[in-house]
Design a protein around this motif. Structure first.
Motif, PDB file in Angstrom:
ATOM      1  N   LYS A 186       3.879  17.088  59.465  1.00  0.00           N
ATOM      2  CA  LYS A 186       3.466  17.562  60.834  1.00  0.00           C
ATOM      3  C   LYS A 186       3.031  16.366  61.600  1.00  0.00           C
ATOM      4  N   GLY A 187       2.738  16.807  62.952  1.00  0.00           N
ATOM      5  CA  GLY A 187       2.124  15.869  63.794  1.00  0.00           C
ATOM      6  C   GLY A 187       2.816  14.400  64.126  1.00  0.00           C
ATOM      7  N   SER A 188       4.362  14.682  64.340  1.00  0.00           N
ATOM      8  CA  SER A 188       4.966  13.777  64.601  1.00  0.00           C
ATOM      9  C   SER A 188       4.540  13.028  66.016  1.00  0.00           C
ATOM     10  N   ARG A 189       4.440  11.687  65.777  1.00  0.00           N
ATOM     11  CA  ARG A 189       4.022  10.843  66.951  1.00  0.00           C
ATOM     12  C   ARG A 189       2.996  11.396  67.662  1.00  0.00           C
ATOM     13  N   GLY A 190       1.913  12.105  66.957  1.00  0.00           N
ATOM     14  CA  GLY A 190       0.839  12.543  67.422  1.00  0.00           C
ATOM     15  C   GLY A 190      -0.448  11.759  66.959  1.00  0.00           C
ATOM     16  N   LEU A 191      -1.522  11.901  67.776  1.00  0.00           N
ATOM     17  CA  LEU A 191      -2.897  11.565  67.695  1.00  0.00           C
ATOM     18  C   LEU A 191      -3.792  12.420  67.759  1.00  0.00           C
ATOM     19  N   TYR A 192      -4.835  12.568  66.707  1.00  0.00           N
ATOM     20  CA  TYR A 192      -5.484  13.691  66.334  1.00  0.00           C
ATOM     21  C   TYR A 192      -7.010  13.316  66.015  1.00  0.00           C
ATOM     22  N   ASN A 193      -7.913  13.894  66.618  1.00  0.00           N
ATOM     23  CA  ASN A 193      -9.378  14.107  66.003  1.00  0.00           C
ATOM     24  C   ASN A 193      -9.518  14.730  64.765  1.00  0.00           C
ATOM     25  N   ILE A 194     -10.037  14.089  63.824  1.00  0.00           N
ATOM     26  CA  ILE A 194     -10.253  14.888  62.692  1.00  0.00           C
ATOM     27  C   ILE A 194     -11.843  15.062  62.404  1.00  0.00           C
TER      28      ILE A 194
END
Length: 307
Positions: free
Chosen positions: A225-233
């Motif tokens: 999941k998260g293709s070409r994405g930027l995420y705070n964890i």
């Protein structure tokens, strides 16, 4: 799936390796053991020892034939970045470029990159979301953010998929209190050895603490999941250092008696990362509360220290 994990003998990535092995993946580890430890190496993974900028990296890629690379090898200490910015940049920026070059040459499908809340600098608002301005206070924040641009460009030029994960303050089992350990591991060490905990500044500074097993789950989710994405964890919660120590003293049954020292350069005062994008893009949210994560961490180290 064939997966190469850089920094796989380290605190966070060794837990990721363990979960990947449990899930049935074929895992190769690349680590120079400068901060990683032999005892963290999963015996069911193939280990390659070397630095990101030497020939061993290409050899590891050739042997692993990875479909996915999870990149955690890094210089992780803010204070080291301030005293030795050239080393910090060499490892974090040039080292990541070397990994990207190998991904291109070996036809890797996806890179998962461990970034940091340090890229944001002093928050202009809380919780900090992924659209927050990037104004790092330390060279470490710069060296973790710069590779994000290289990753995006490699993706555009060479069709390399990616997911970038910006971690809040990670804690848990295997974090080293002796070297560049986080405040939780340092406090655990002080409490179990009967030494006085040291708090920089007045202790009212806040952090967003997240347990390492929740970080593992985010990386596993990013495999598909998260293709070409930027995420705070993150946990999307603020906890002061004073409250953190009080909670740990309550869990351990030990007294709260810290000493205080001046604030350190490059440290922000308050932090809380908004994690709603990860819920939407990765179908991920933390499952550990601060209390449950601290309890599991303390129980593990109590057994290690006291038997």
């Amino acid at each position: 799936m064939n997966i190469l994990v850089t920094g796989g003998a380290g605190f966070i990535a060794s837990h990721i390796v363990d979960q990947l092995i449990i899930s049935g993946h074929h895992v190769h580890i690349f680590d120079n053991l400068s901060t990683g430890r032999d005892e963290n190496l999963n015996p069911l993974a193939v280990f390659h020892q070397g630095d990101l900028l030497d020939n061993g990296l290409a050899e590891a890629f050739t042997a692993a034939r990875p479909e996915v690379v999870i990149h955690h090898a890094a210089q992780i200490d803010v204070q080291t970045s301030l005293t030795n910015p050239l080393l910090d940049a060499k490892i974090n920026i040039f080292g990541t470029i070397a990994v990207l070059e190998q991904c291109r040459e070996h036809g890797v499908r996806k890179l998962i990159y461990a970034s940091s809340a340090a890229v944001y600098g002093t928050p202009q608002y809380l919780g900090v979301d992924e659209k927050h301005p990037i104004k790092p206070l330390s060279f470490y924040g710069i060296s973790k953010h710069t590779p994000e641009h290289y990753i995006e460009s490699f993706s555009s030029l060479y069709e390399l998929d990616y997911t970038i994960l910006r971690y809040a303050n990670v804690y848990g089992i295997r974090q080293d209190p002796k070297g560049e350990g986080g405040v939780v591991s340092i406090f655990v060490d002080k409490l179990l050895t009967g030494k006085q905990p040291l708090i920089f500044s007045d202790g009212e500074q806040t952090r967003d603490f997240i347990y390492v097993k929740d970080i593992v789950r985010a990386n596993v989710a990013a495999l598909s999941k998260g293709s070409r994405g930027l995420y705070n964890i993150s946990c999307n919660e603020q906890t002061s250092v004073n409250v953190l120590l009080k909670e740990m003293c309550d869990i351990s049954g030990m007294s709260f008696n810290p000493s205080y020292a001046p604030a350190r350069a490059g440290d922000i005062v308050h932090s809380r990362l908004d994690n709603r994008a990860a819920l939407a893009g990765l179908d991920w949210s933390p499952v550990y509360t601060l209390r449950s994560g601290l309890q599991e961490t303390f129980d593990y180290y109590k057994e290690q220290y006291l038997g």
